[in-house]
Structures are given as structure tokens and as C-alpha cells.
Write an enzyme that holds these catalytic residues in place. Structure first.
Site, PDB file in Angstrom:
ATOM      1  N   HIS A 263       0.851  -1.187   0.000  1.00 29.25           N
ATOM      2  CA  HIS A 263       0.000   0.000   0.000  1.00 29.25           C
ATOM      3  C   HIS A 263       0.885   1.236   0.000  1.00 29.25           C
ATOM      4  O   HIS A 263       1.922   1.271   0.672  1.00 29.25           O
ATOM      5  CB  HIS A 263      -0.931   0.013   1.219  1.00 29.25           C
ATOM      6  CG  HIS A 263      -2.114   0.901   1.042  1.00 29.25           C
ATOM      7  ND1 HIS A 263      -2.037   2.273   1.204  1.00 29.25           N
ATOM      8  CD2 HIS A 263      -3.385   0.629   0.695  1.00 29.25           C
ATOM      9  CE1 HIS A 263      -3.223   2.796   0.971  1.00 29.25           C
ATOM     10  NE2 HIS A 263      -4.063   1.829   0.662  1.00 29.25           N
ATOM     11  N   ASP A 314      -8.032  -5.277   0.370  1.00 27.34           N
ATOM     12  CA  ASP A 314      -8.606  -6.107  -0.685  1.00 27.34           C
ATOM     13  C   ASP A 314      -8.318  -7.592  -0.478  1.00 27.34           C
ATOM     14  O   ASP A 314      -9.077  -8.446  -0.948  1.00 27.34           O
ATOM     15  CB  ASP A 314      -8.059  -5.673  -2.051  1.00 27.34           C
ATOM     16  CG  ASP A 314      -8.516  -4.286  -2.435  1.00 27.34           C
ATOM     17  OD1 ASP A 314      -9.722  -4.014  -2.315  1.00 27.34           O
ATOM     18  OD2 ASP A 314      -7.676  -3.466  -2.853  1.00 27.34           O
TER      19      ASP A 314
END
Length: 377
Positions: A263, A314
Site C-alpha cells: 500500500h 482487498d
């Protein structure tokens, strides 16, 4: 006169483009916060409707405010026969993200306040989109399967109503709670690609529906919202927990991207992952299928050990949605149904103190030159 080489930040990495009071990842706790509240606390203690109210108003609602918010959302869920007709005309193999992007654009053409960019009108339109987007997502999903649409039920909460719209039934409370938690975790995340897209469109003076349509287009990409779909496709490709390590070694050998990991913002792991993993595990217990979570456990451990890369939201959301019964192409539209809250909060914030977003680029093309005659080309 020669230009000096500017400080170019590809992907705008590290660039602080504006101020925002909507959300922040607090560095001292590594926690994503909405209006100052840690998202993991909101997920455990609040409903999605409470969080939507918080994002749009800055504070959590009291009982009366929450009741009024829920009543207004429930009253606006229906979509017109004209939109139902448009949805019926969509190609049955169209991706649901393309369907909801088109439906939101159509809703803008129908909305009587579409061109009104004043804050009160934008807030009313945001509520209508929050209410109607799930109805449109479910109608398109069912139309692609040759099924008639299900009418929204105003007596149901937001999460319950989504299951009702898609499946025609509401599952047990444990499933609804897991889904509600996912909506809260997906609701907002700072200046991510789709939110920045929506703010950029808003900065031009465009209307809410235009900004949200653009946000949906950005969210479809597999490097952004589409990653939850890619995660489930990845797990389905692996097939069994016993095959996970060999599959991953193959990815390492080819320096291939492993979806659901890493991320741009978090350095020590996505603060949303433990909560979503907890509820994905609960879904595995409810359904009686631990295969996907076992595979996920193997992959997460190996990625951390070999690459020191943590999973993002996710990664657990993909198998959680699969275990809830949703088809993979519906995963990112569910993201839309949640993120409309964060997008709208940012559109309101951008418009309140607006300046056109117009960055520069460093030119690396040919020097200025004359156009030669066609015979010399």
C-alpha cells in the site's frame, strides 16, 4: 535559456496537494481514522449508516439524527422505469463497474438538481446516490442473469437491503454484520486515486454526478478498487492451500505482481486488515469452507517473510465477499456502494474552498521545429 530539472514525483508520491478534515492515517498508531475516529472502532461499534452520517457531517449522529438519515436514505432507493429500461439494454457480458458508471451518469441526467453545485443541493444528490446506487448495481446484476429486478425494501437497513436486492433474501445476522463492516472499512481513504479524480473533476466546477462517474472509472482499475476481484481470481487460480507456496514461488521467479499486497500509505500494514480478516474468518465458519482463508494465511505469511510486504484491505475482502455468495464481478461495485460516502465528503470539501487542480509537466519531447513541406516528409 535552459530549464533546470524539476523535482518530478511520478504518481505524485509524497506530494501534499491540499488540506482535508475527512480522514487520515495516524502515523503514531498506524490507524486509518474518519473524522478522528479509528476505523476499526467504528467497524465494531457503529453501523454503516452512522459512518456515512459521520463522513458527511463531521460528528456521529444521535438517535434522532440517525433515524432521520436512515428514513431519508430508505425513501430514495427506487430507480425510474427509464433507468430500468437502460439497464435492460446493457450487454449481458458488460462488467458491472461499467454498468454502474453508466447508471450514475444516467441518474445525473434525471436528477432535477443535477447542475446545481451549491452545497445543499450536493448533499441532497449525495443522499440520492447513496440510496440508488445499490438498487442500480443489483438491477444490472440480475438483468445480466436474465432475472427480474427486486424492489428495495424501506423497512430494511442499508446492508440488509443490498442482499435483498441482489438475492431476494436477507441472510443471517452474522453475514449482514460482516458485510456492514466491509462497507465501513471501504467508505473512505484520503486522497486515493478515485477520490483525487473526483476532487479534480469537482475543481472544474462540474456537478456531483460527473465527479462520481469519474471516480467509478478510476476505481475499476486493478491497481485500485479492482484489486479485490483480482485477489479472488488469484485464489481461485491457486485452488488449494497446499499449492499456495509453489504458486507464489513462481510469481517471485518471474517478478510478477501479487494482488492484495502493499500500500502506498501504510508502512507497517493496513490497519483495516485485522478487522476484515476477523470477519472473513467468521464467514468461513458460517459457510463451513476454510479453503480460501487457509490459502490466504499461507500467502500472507510467505509474503511477509520473503518480501516484508503486508496485505491490504482487498486481500481479506475478496474471499469474504465470495463466501457471502457474491459473484466476483460484483466485488468492486460493492466498493462503489460504500465509497460514495467518502467521495461525496471530498466533493463537498473541495467545492467549499475550491481551486482548479492543474499540475504542470516537465516536457521531454522534441525541441520546437518547423513543419516541413509534404514532399520532404
Amino acid at each position: 535559456m535552459s530549464e533546470t530539472q524539476p523535482d518530478i514525483r511520478k504518481g505524485l508520491v509524497g506530494v501534499v496537494a491540499d488540506v482535508s478534515a475527512v480522514s487520515k492515517v495516524m502515523p503514531e498508531t498506524n490507524s486509518l481514522t474518519y473524522r478522528g475516529y479509528a476505523v476499526q472502532d467504528l467497524a465494531e461499534q457503529c453501523s454503516f449508516e452512522e459512518v456515512a452520517y459521520l463522513l458527511w457531517n463531521g460528528e456521529l449522529p444521535d438517535a434522532a439524527q440517525l433515524a432521520a438519515f436512515r428514513a431519508e436514505e430508505a425513501a430514495n432507493r427506487g430507480i425510474s422505469p427509464a433507468l430500468h429500461g437502460v439497464i435492460q439494454a446493457f450487454p449481458h457480458d458488460a462488467h458491472p463497474m461499467d454498468a454502474i458508471r453508466t447508471a450514475v451518469s444516467f441518474l445525473g441526467m434525471e436528477d432535477p438538481e443535477s447542475a446545481d453545485t451549491a452545497e445543499p443541493a450536493t448533499r441532497r444528490k449525495a443522499m440520492r446516490l447513496l440510496a440508488k446506487i445499490p438498487t442500480a448495481i443489483a438491477a444490472a446484476h440480475r438483468a445480466a442473469k436474465g432475472l427480474a429486478p427486486v424492489e428495495p425494501d424501506p423497512k430494511l437497513g442499508f446492508a440488509e437491503n443490498f442482499f435483498h436486492l441482489v438475492f431476494g433474501r436477507v441472510p443471517q445476522p452474522e453475514v449482514v454484520k460482516a458485510f456492514d463492516v466491509s462497507l465501513i472499512l471501504y467508505a473512505e481513504h484520503g486522497f486515493n486515486a478515485s477520490t483525487f479524480t473526483a476532487r479534480t473533476v469537482t475543481s472544474t466546477g462540474a456537478d456531483l454526478h460527473g465527479a462520481i462517474t469519474a471516480g467509478i472509472a478510476a476505481l475499476k482499475g486493478p491497481l485500485h478498487g479492482g484489486a479485490n476481484e483480482a485477489v479472488m481470481h488469484m485464489l481461485a487460480e491457486i485452488g488449494e492451500p497446499s499449492k499456495a507456496l509453489d504458486w507464489l514461488e513462481g510469481k517471485f521467479d518471474h517478478k510478477a505482481l501479487v494482488m492484495g499486497f502493499g500500500h502506498r500509505v501504510y508502512k507497517n500494514g493496513d490497519s483495516r486488515v485485522p478487522t476484515m480478516t476477523k470477519y472473513a474468518e467468521k464467514m468461513a465458519e458460517v459457510v463451513g469452507d476454510r479453503r480460501w482463508m487457509e490459502m490466504s494465511r499461507v500467502l500472507a505469511g510467505a509474503m511477509l517473510e520473503r518480501k516484508n510486504i503486508h496485505p491490504n484491505l482487498d486481500f481479506p475482502a475478496g474471499p469474504a465477499y465470495h463466501l457471502m455468495g457474491f459473484d466476483i464481478p460484483l466485488f468492486t461495485p460493492i466498493f462503489v456502494a460504500s465509497r460514495i460516502t467518502g467521495w461525496a465528503a471530498h466533493v463537498i470539501e473541495q467545492a467549499a474552498d475550491n481551486r482548479l487542480i492543474r499540475p504542470l509537466s516537465h516536457y521531454t519531447g522534441a525541441a520546437q521545429r518547423e513543419v516541413p513541406p509534404i514532399a520532404q516528409r
